[in-house]
Design a protein around this motif. Structure first.
Motif, PDB file in Angstrom:
ATOM      1  N   LEU A  28       0.821  -1.207   0.000  1.00  0.00           N
ATOM      2  CA  LEU A  28       0.000   0.000   0.000  1.00  0.00           C
ATOM      3  C   LEU A  28       0.856   1.258   0.000  1.00  0.00           C
ATOM      4  O   LEU A  28       1.892   1.316   0.658  1.00  0.00           O
ATOM      5  N   PRO A  29       0.406   2.278  -0.738  1.00  0.00           N
ATOM      6  CA  PRO A  29       1.164   3.538  -0.756  1.00  0.00           C
ATOM      7  C   PRO A  29       0.936   4.355   0.504  1.00  0.00           C
ATOM      8  O   PRO A  29       0.019   4.079   1.292  1.00  0.00           O
ATOM      9  N   ASP A  30       1.785   5.341   0.700  1.00  0.00           N
ATOM     10  CA  ASP A  30       1.568   6.319   1.754  1.00  0.00           C
ATOM     11  C   ASP A  30       0.176   6.920   1.544  1.00  0.00           C
ATOM     12  O   ASP A  30      -0.153   7.371   0.443  1.00  0.00           O
ATOM     13  N   PRO A  31      -0.675   6.927   2.574  1.00  0.00           N
ATOM     14  CA  PRO A  31      -2.032   7.466   2.403  1.00  0.00           C
ATOM     15  C   PRO A  31      -2.062   8.875   1.816  1.00  0.00           C
ATOM     16  O   PRO A  31      -3.005   9.239   1.106  1.00  0.00           O
ATOM     17  N   ASP A  32      -1.044   9.671   2.108  1.00  0.00           N
ATOM     18  CA  ASP A  32      -1.003  11.035   1.573  1.00  0.00           C
ATOM     19  C   ASP A  32      -0.750  11.059   0.068  1.00  0.00           C
ATOM     20  O   ASP A  32      -1.021  12.072  -0.587  1.00  0.00           O
ATOM     21  N   LYS A  33      -0.214   9.953  -0.461  1.00  0.00           N
ATOM     22  CA  LYS A  33       0.090   9.882  -1.886  1.00  0.00           C
ATOM     23  C   LYS A  33      -0.865   8.963  -2.644  1.00  0.00           C
ATOM     24  O   LYS A  33      -0.756   8.835  -3.864  1.00  0.00           O
ATOM     25  N   ALA A  34      -1.783   8.327  -1.938  1.00  0.00           N
ATOM     26  CA  ALA A  34      -2.659   7.340  -2.564  1.00  0.00           C
ATOM     27  C   ALA A  34      -3.529   7.977  -3.644  1.00  0.00           C
ATOM     28  O   ALA A  34      -4.139   9.024  -3.436  1.00  0.00           O
ATOM     29  N   THR A  35      -3.571   7.340  -4.803  1.00  0.00           N
ATOM     30  CA  THR A  35      -4.355   7.833  -5.935  1.00  0.00           C
ATOM     31  C   THR A  35      -5.746   7.218  -5.991  1.00  0.00           C
ATOM     32  O   THR A  35      -6.597   7.702  -6.731  1.00  0.00           O
ATOM     33  N   GLY A  36      -5.968   6.132  -5.241  1.00  0.00           N
ATOM     34  CA  GLY A  36      -7.224   5.402  -5.336  1.00  0.00           C
ATOM     35  C   GLY A  36      -7.187   4.299  -6.370  1.00  0.00           C
ATOM     36  O   GLY A  36      -8.091   3.463  -6.436  1.00  0.00           O
ATOM     37  N   THR A  37      -6.136   4.286  -7.179  1.00  0.00           N
ATOM     38  CA  THR A  37      -5.968   3.245  -8.192  1.00  0.00           C
ATOM     39  C   THR A  37      -5.270   2.034  -7.576  1.00  0.00           C
ATOM     40  O   THR A  37      -4.414   2.177  -6.703  1.00  0.00           O
ATOM     41  N   ALA A  38      -5.636   0.854  -8.033  1.00  0.00           N
ATOM     42  CA  ALA A  38      -5.025  -0.385  -7.557  1.00  0.00           C
ATOM     43  C   ALA A  38      -4.666  -1.261  -8.749  1.00  0.00           C
ATOM     44  O   ALA A  38      -5.295  -1.182  -9.810  1.00  0.00           O
ATOM     45  N   VAL A  39      -3.655  -2.099  -8.565  1.00  0.00           N
ATOM     46  CA  VAL A  39      -3.237  -3.048  -9.601  1.00  0.00           C
ATOM     47  C   VAL A  39      -2.987  -4.402  -8.956  1.00  0.00           C
ATOM     48  O   VAL A  39      -2.258  -4.507  -7.966  1.00  0.00           O
ATOM     49  N   ILE A  40      -3.583  -5.426  -9.529  1.00  0.00           N
ATOM     50  CA  ILE A  40      -3.281  -6.799  -9.134  1.00  0.00           C
ATOM     51  C   ILE A  40      -2.150  -7.282 -10.022  1.00  0.00           C
ATOM     52  O   ILE A  40      -2.229  -7.206 -11.256  1.00  0.00           O
ATOM     53  N   VAL A  41      -1.063  -7.762  -9.416  1.00  0.00           N
ATOM     54  CA  VAL A  41       0.159  -8.135 -10.120  1.00  0.00           C
ATOM     55  C   VAL A  41       0.252  -9.656 -10.186  1.00  0.00           C
ATOM     56  O   VAL A  41       0.257 -10.331  -9.152  1.00  0.00           O
ATOM     57  N   ALA A  42       0.336 -10.189 -11.399  1.00  0.00           N
ATOM     58  CA  ALA A  42       0.393 -11.639 -11.607  1.00  0.00           C
ATOM     59  C   ALA A  42       1.763 -12.028 -12.159  1.00  0.00           C
ATOM     60  O   ALA A  42       2.031 -11.832 -13.357  1.00  0.00           O
ATOM     61  N   PRO A  43       2.654 -12.570 -11.326  1.00  0.00           N
ATOM     62  CA  PRO A  43       3.968 -13.005 -11.816  1.00  0.00           C
ATOM     63  C   PRO A  43       3.837 -14.153 -12.814  1.00  0.00           C
ATOM     64  O   PRO A  43       2.796 -14.830 -12.884  1.00  0.00           O
ATOM     65  N   GLY A  44       4.906 -14.365 -13.576  1.00  0.00           N
ATOM     66  CA  GLY A  44       4.939 -15.477 -14.516  1.00  0.00           C
ATOM     67  C   GLY A  44       5.774 -16.628 -14.001  1.00  0.00           C
ATOM     68  O   GLY A  44       6.296 -16.608 -12.891  1.00  0.00           O
ATOM     69  N   GLY A  45       5.904 -17.653 -14.856  1.00  0.00           N
ATOM     70  CA  GLY A  45       6.677 -18.836 -14.508  1.00  0.00           C
ATOM     71  C   GLY A  45       6.120 -20.104 -15.115  1.00  0.00           C
ATOM     72  O   GLY A  45       6.372 -21.201 -14.620  1.00  0.00           O
ATOM     73  N   GLY A  46       5.352 -19.955 -16.200  1.00  0.00           N
ATOM     74  CA  GLY A  46       4.882 -21.130 -16.922  1.00  0.00           C
ATOM     75  C   GLY A  46       3.859 -21.967 -16.180  1.00  0.00           C
ATOM     76  O   GLY A  46       3.675 -23.140 -16.484  1.00  0.00           O
ATOM     77  N   PHE A  47       3.168 -21.375 -15.210  1.00  0.00           N
ATOM     78  CA  PHE A  47       2.201 -22.095 -14.370  1.00  0.00           C
ATOM     79  C   PHE A  47       2.845 -23.257 -13.624  1.00  0.00           C
ATOM     80  O   PHE A  47       2.166 -24.143 -13.124  1.00  0.00           O
ATOM     81  N   GLN A  48       4.192 -23.243 -13.546  1.00  0.00           N
ATOM     82  CA  GLN A  48       4.929 -24.227 -12.757  1.00  0.00           C
ATOM     83  C   GLN A  48       5.716 -23.559 -11.634  1.00  0.00           C
ATOM     84  O   GLN A  48       5.972 -24.171 -10.602  1.00  0.00           O
ATOM     85  N   THR A  49       6.121 -22.317 -11.854  1.00  0.00           N
ATOM     86  CA  THR A  49       6.787 -21.521 -10.822  1.00  0.00           C
ATOM     87  C   THR A  49       6.181 -20.123 -10.849  1.00  0.00           C
ATOM     88  O   THR A  49       5.430 -19.773 -11.765  1.00  0.00           O
ATOM     89  N   LEU A  50       6.523 -19.323  -9.858  1.00  0.00           N
ATOM     90  CA  LEU A  50       6.136 -17.918  -9.842  1.00  0.00           C
ATOM     91  C   LEU A  50       7.371 -17.080  -9.538  1.00  0.00           C
ATOM     92  O   LEU A  50       8.049 -17.297  -8.530  1.00  0.00           O
ATOM     93  N   SER A  51       7.664 -16.120 -10.416  1.00  0.00           N
ATOM     94  CA  SER A  51       8.788 -15.204 -10.214  1.00  0.00           C
ATOM     95  C   SER A  51       8.348 -14.123  -9.225  1.00  0.00           C
ATOM     96  O   SER A  51       8.020 -12.995  -9.602  1.00  0.00           O
ATOM     97  N   MET A  52       8.349 -14.483  -7.942  1.00  0.00           N
ATOM     98  CA  MET A  52       7.724 -13.659  -6.925  1.00  0.00           C
ATOM     99  C   MET A  52       8.425 -12.314  -6.706  1.00  0.00           C
ATOM    100  O   MET A  52       7.779 -11.317  -6.370  1.00  0.00           O
ATOM    101  N   GLU A  53       9.723 -12.280  -6.886  1.00  0.00           N
ATOM    102  CA  GLU A  53      10.462 -11.047  -6.622  1.00  0.00           C
ATOM    103  C   GLU A  53      10.504 -10.144  -7.848  1.00  0.00           C
ATOM    104  O   GLU A  53       9.998  -9.016  -7.827  1.00  0.00           O
ATOM    105  N   ASN A  54      11.077 -10.627  -8.934  1.00  0.00           N
ATOM    106  CA  ASN A  54      11.286  -9.820 -10.130  1.00  0.00           C
ATOM    107  C   ASN A  54       9.983  -9.379 -10.786  1.00  0.00           C
ATOM    108  O   ASN A  54       9.894  -8.267 -11.310  1.00  0.00           O
ATOM    109  N   GLU A  55       8.968 -10.240 -10.768  1.00  0.00           N
ATOM    110  CA  GLU A  55       7.708  -9.937 -11.447  1.00  0.00           C
ATOM    111  C   GLU A  55       6.544  -9.765 -10.465  1.00  0.00           C
ATOM    112  O   GLU A  55       5.390  -9.680 -10.895  1.00  0.00           O
ATOM    113  N   GLY A  56       6.874  -9.703  -9.178  1.00  0.00           N
ATOM    114  CA  GLY A  56       5.834  -9.562  -8.169  1.00  0.00           C
ATOM    115  C   GLY A  56       6.122  -8.452  -7.200  1.00  0.00           C
ATOM    116  O   GLY A  56       5.667  -7.319  -7.353  1.00  0.00           O
ATOM    117  N   TRP A  57       6.919  -8.769  -6.175  1.00  0.00           N
ATOM    118  CA  TRP A  57       7.174  -7.801  -5.110  1.00  0.00           C
ATOM    119  C   TRP A  57       7.824  -6.517  -5.616  1.00  0.00           C
ATOM    120  O   TRP A  57       7.436  -5.419  -5.188  1.00  0.00           O
TER     121      TRP A  57
END
Length: 308
Positions: A82-111
């Motif tokens: 979550l962003p700093d409440p003072d900077k929050a735009t109200g917009t949100a994004v759900i982030v879906a990492p890749g990995g061929g449905f066998q792994t998830l690139s949690m850091e590079n494509e997620g966090w």
């Protein structure tokens, strides 16, 4: 729905080729997988979609390419950044990492993606969706396919049916963010989704077959770009791909043409170099600029300032 099945089936066949290719010795030698302890995830929210049917191996994590990956995910979670409440735009994004449905690139494509979005006032939520089971032993999973061995051609209809758990996870993610929108300072009408490789496929499948998910905008980052039937209310779409992507760089750009023919907003960045999976890795190629271009695109549409 048949058109959706054909598109997802085609995309998954492409992805299957990616998985087969990525197990060849030449690529397997670029960076070795090493097991790591499961990271603490105190903010992860279980999405309540249940345990993946038939799964027996426990969730496991490993490092590779200087990043962190999850495997054998059987219970889907959503982690807020979550962003700093003072900077929050109200917009949100759900982030879906890749990995061929066998792994998830949690850091590079997620966090890392989520942190960068939060720094720009966007509430980001990393979706750890359920994965197809793989061997519990990491060495067995990482073992390359012997040269000359041919794997059977996957069945597209069966692969589409197999994507149902991931679509259910994405729908649950949207429902969770909307349910807690007040708590997280999110405008329920301004929730988008961005996905990478397999996560891009899930983003597209969620867009056309996710029923109540209805993302306000989508980002397809180095996913397949096959033509498809576009819903009349398809959201604005941002696409980034490297021309030298070994899996999707030579497959044409039918998806872009489909969006344009349907007179739906689309922005397409074809970078000269970058390969596949560049994500948030710092590289000397211009593909590293995809995130800045994505946020400029968001700003152009007004999603980086509070709704009036």
């Amino acid at each position: 729905m048949n058109a959706v099945r054909r598109w997802v089936g085609h995309a998954l066949l492409c992805l299957s080729s990616l998985l087969i290719a990525s197990t060849t010795p030449a690529l397997a030698q670029t960076d070795k997988m090493a097991p790591i302890a499961t990271p603490a995830q105190p903010d992860a929210i279980a999405l309540g979609t249940g345990k993946l049917p038939g799964a027996t191996a426990p969730e496991a994590w490993h490092s590779q390419y200087g990043s962190v990956f999850a495997r054998n995910v059987t219970v889907a979670t959503l982690t807020p950044f979550l962003p700093d409440p003072d900077k929050a735009t109200g917009t949100a994004v759900i982030v879906a990492p890749g990995g061929g449905f066998q792994t998830l690139s949690m850091e590079n494509e997620g966090w890392d993606v989520a942190r960068a979005l939060a720094a720009r006032g966007v509430a980001a939520f990393v979706l750890k969706y359920r994965l197809n089971p793989t061997p519990q032993n990491l060495a067995t999973f990482a073992r390359p396919v012997p040269q000359g061995m041919r794997l059977p051609r996957p069945n597209a209809a069966a692969m589409m049916a197999g994507l149902a758990p991931q679509i259910a996870d994405a729908r649950a993610a949207f429902a969770t963010v909307r349910r807690r929108a007040g708590e997280w300072h999110v405008d329920p009408s301004r929730i988008g989704m961005v996905g990478f490789s397999a996560g891009a496929m899930l983003t597209m499948a969620t867009t056309v077959a996710g029923q109540d998910a209805k993302p306000a905008f989508i980002g397809n980052i180095y996913g397949p770009l096959a033509a498809m039937t576009v819903p009349a209310d398809a959201p604005p779409m941002f696409v980034a791909l490297a021309a030298d992507d070994p899996f999707f760089g030579n497959g044409g750009y039918g998806l872009i043409d489909s969006w344009r023919a349907a007179k739906r907003p689309v922005e397409f960045h074809l970078f000269e170099q970058g390969g596949h999976g560049f994500g948030m890795y710092p590289k000397t190629t211009t593909s590293t600029g995809w995130f800045d271009e994505f946020t400029r695109w968001m700003a152009m549409h007004g999603w980086l300032k509070p709704a009036q």
